[in-house]
Write an enzyme that holds these catalytic residues in place. Structure first.
Site, PDB file in Angstrom:
ATOM      1  N   ARG A  46       0.878  -1.178   0.000  1.00 36.55           N
ATOM      2  CA  ARG A  46       0.000   0.000   0.000  1.00 36.55           C
ATOM      3  C   ARG A  46       0.910   1.221   0.000  1.00 36.55           C
ATOM      4  NH1 ARG A  46       2.528   1.994   3.752  1.00 36.55           N
ATOM      5  NH2 ARG A  46       1.013   3.662   3.675  1.00 36.55           N
ATOM      6  N   GLY A  47       0.264   2.372  -0.246  1.00 32.98           N
ATOM      7  CA  GLY A  47       1.050   3.599  -0.406  1.00 32.98           C
ATOM      8  C   GLY A  47       1.070   3.961  -1.877  1.00 32.98           C
ATOM      9  N   ALA A  48       0.694   5.189  -2.210  1.00 32.27           N
ATOM     10  CA  ALA A  48       0.513   5.550  -3.611  1.00 32.27           C
ATOM     11  C   ALA A  48       1.699   5.192  -4.508  1.00 32.27           C
ATOM     12  CB  ALA A  48       0.172   7.038  -3.705  1.00 32.27           C
ATOM     13  N   ARG A  89      -7.484  -0.210  -6.954  1.00 33.26           N
ATOM     14  CA  ARG A  89      -7.859   0.778  -5.931  1.00 33.26           C
ATOM     15  C   ARG A  89      -8.078   2.107  -6.662  1.00 33.26           C
ATOM     16  NH1 ARG A  89      -4.180   1.153  -0.683  1.00 33.26           N
ATOM     17  NH2 ARG A  89      -6.077   2.072   0.205  1.00 33.26           N
ATOM     18  N   GLN A 195      -1.942   2.287   9.988  1.00 27.62           N
ATOM     19  CA  GLN A 195      -0.665   2.408   9.287  1.00 27.62           C
ATOM     20  C   GLN A 195       0.359   3.192  10.110  1.00 27.62           C
ATOM     21  OE1 GLN A 195      -3.658   2.763   7.873  1.00 27.62           O
ATOM     22  NE2 GLN A 195      -3.648   2.538   5.634  1.00 27.62           N
ATOM     23  N   ASP A 236      -2.512  10.955  -2.050  1.00 26.46           N
ATOM     24  CA  ASP A 236      -2.841   9.891  -2.994  1.00 26.46           C
ATOM     25  C   ASP A 236      -3.296  10.456  -4.324  1.00 26.46           C
ATOM     26  OD1 ASP A 236      -3.221   8.706  -0.135  1.00 26.46           O
ATOM     27  OD2 ASP A 236      -2.922   7.004  -1.482  1.00 26.46           O
ATOM     28  N   ASN A 246      -5.960  12.235   0.770  1.00 26.45           N
ATOM     29  CA  ASN A 246      -4.991  11.471   1.548  1.00 26.45           C
ATOM     30  C   ASN A 246      -5.740  10.622   2.556  1.00 26.45           C
ATOM     31  OD1 ASN A 246      -2.090  10.999   2.042  1.00 26.45           O
ATOM     32  ND2 ASN A 246      -2.563  11.802   4.087  1.00 26.45           N
ATOM     33  N   LYS A 247      -4.990   9.807   3.308  1.00 31.19           N
ATOM     34  CA  LYS A 247      -5.608   8.914   4.276  1.00 31.19           C
ATOM     35  C   LYS A 247      -6.681   9.603   5.123  1.00 31.19           C
ATOM     36  CE  LYS A 247      -5.121   5.602   4.383  1.00 31.19           C
ATOM     37  NZ  LYS A 247      -6.030   4.803   3.523  1.00 31.19           N
TER      38      LYS A 247
END
Ligand SMILES: CSC[C@H]1O[C@H](OP(=O)(O)O)[C@H](O)[C@@H]1O
Length: 349
Positions: A46-48, A89, A195, A236, A246-247
């Site tokens: 995960r993570g852009a 995603r 996270q 993101d 973002n998150k």
């Protein structure tokens, strides 16, 4: 070890399984585009930036596994794999960016099956190496924003684990630390997938950077009581006017920081910018399985009633007026973002 690695001998991608860190450090092998799409969907990776490069490797896997030597059939397989991976995603634009870049840079080789198989691996490897270089450039610009003695709130995970290596917002903090600046990080645990508490805390321990974990709802207290000098988080997808997806929780954090006159920086590679979208309300927000919220346990027991329902948007949008600056590999962008951002995304040759 990088978050993602390519085994040229076996033609496989190896990735750290981020679902089980910090309890266990294990690696997962992806052999197909389908393996890769599932690893992105279930957040093994995960993570852009990390999911973007994973998708590039996933397209290489598709061609290495394809049983045809027809150049046309192989090109069709590359496009099919690209569509499958892009759909894994919806919010991080890095997925679509990576797929489009692989297709564009493989075009010249589409007439030959052998050349196409060689080129797709070379492109994915190049993107992986570039990501690390870009993150170090981002971190060099961002570290200038940090003063010796700063306490920083950081949200989610934007470190080496969210990229191929080094990291973005956490890379900025890491760079400042390595420059000898004394930084202290308040790590938002970042419900529901934690996270921050799991991955950022693990990384900061590796880097020996002082930190304390806080629950997301504590950030306002520390901001209002003057205990925080800066807020850093990732992105993101960033739209043309500088709105940042973002998150989930980033928006509330930015609101509290702005209300208490604490600077907020979003840190990202320019591959995260989507100039085709005028503002953040146009960004697709991923809604994940409610069980990620409902499945919370305390003292070994599920917390929520068996018949409870939940919502689980994985991201939110921070409007540009709450942001002090946007940190990229081409420098720090200041408002008005709509005016300045394009030249940082496409710097003059
Ligand atoms: C440099 S990572 C950017 C971004 O990705 C994370 O989301 P997720 O863990 O769901 O992939 C988070 O929003 C980070 O800020």
């Amino acid at each position: 070890m990088r978050t993602l690695e390519w085994n040229a001998e076996s033609g496989e991608m190896i990735m750290i399984d981020q679902r089980i860190l910090p309890a266990r450090f294990e690696r997962v092998i992806c052999r197909t585009a389908e393996d890769t799409a599932e690893a992105i969907r279930n957040m093994t990776v995960r993570g852009a930036p990390a999911i973007g490069v994973s998708a590039a490797y996933g397209m290489a896997l598709a061609l290495l596994r394809a049983r045809t030597d027809s150049a046309d059939a192989l090109w069709a397989e590359l496009e099919r794999a690209g569509a499958l991976l892009t759909a894994a995603r919806p919010t991080a634009v890095n997925l679509a960016w990576a797929v489009q870049r692989v297709l564009a840079e493989c075009q010249p080789a589409r007439g030959s099956a052998a050349a196409l198989r060689e080129q797709v691996v070379a492109v994915a490897e190049r993107m992986a190496d570039e990501d690390v270089e870009v993150n170090r450039r981002i971190s060099t610009f961002g570290a200038e924003l940090i003063q010796d003695g700063d306490t920083i709130i950081h949200h989610c995970n934007t470190g080496a684990l969210a990229t191929v290596d080094w990291g973005t917002a956490l890379g900025v903090i890491r760079m400042a630390h390595e420059q000898g600046k004394r930084v202290h990080v308040l790590v938002d645990e970042t419900r529901p997938r934690l996270q921050g508490a799991r991955l950022t805390a693990w990384e900061l321990s590796q880097y020996r950077i002082p930190y304390e974990i806080i629950s997301d709802n504590m950030a306002g207290h520390f901001l209002r009581s003057g205990q925080v000098q800066k807020v850093f988080f990732g992105a993101d997808r960033v739209t043309a006017n500088g709105d940042v997806a973002n998150k989930i929780g980033s928006y509330m954090l930015a609101l509290a920081a702005h209300s208490n006159h604490v600077p907020v920086y979003s840190v990202f590679p320019t591959s995260t910018v989507d100039l085709s979208l005028a503002h953040g309300d146009l960004i697709p927000i991923e809604e994940r399985d409610p069980m990620e919220v409902l499945g919370l346990e305390f003292e070994g027991q599920r917390v929520t009633p068996a018949d409870a329902q939940a919502r689980n948007p994985a991201f939110d949008v921070t409007p540009n007026h709450l942001l002090t600056g946007l940190v990229t590999e081409n420098g720090v962008v200041y408002p008005p973002f709509v005016e300045h951002l394009p030249r940082f995304v496409r710097p003059a040759a």
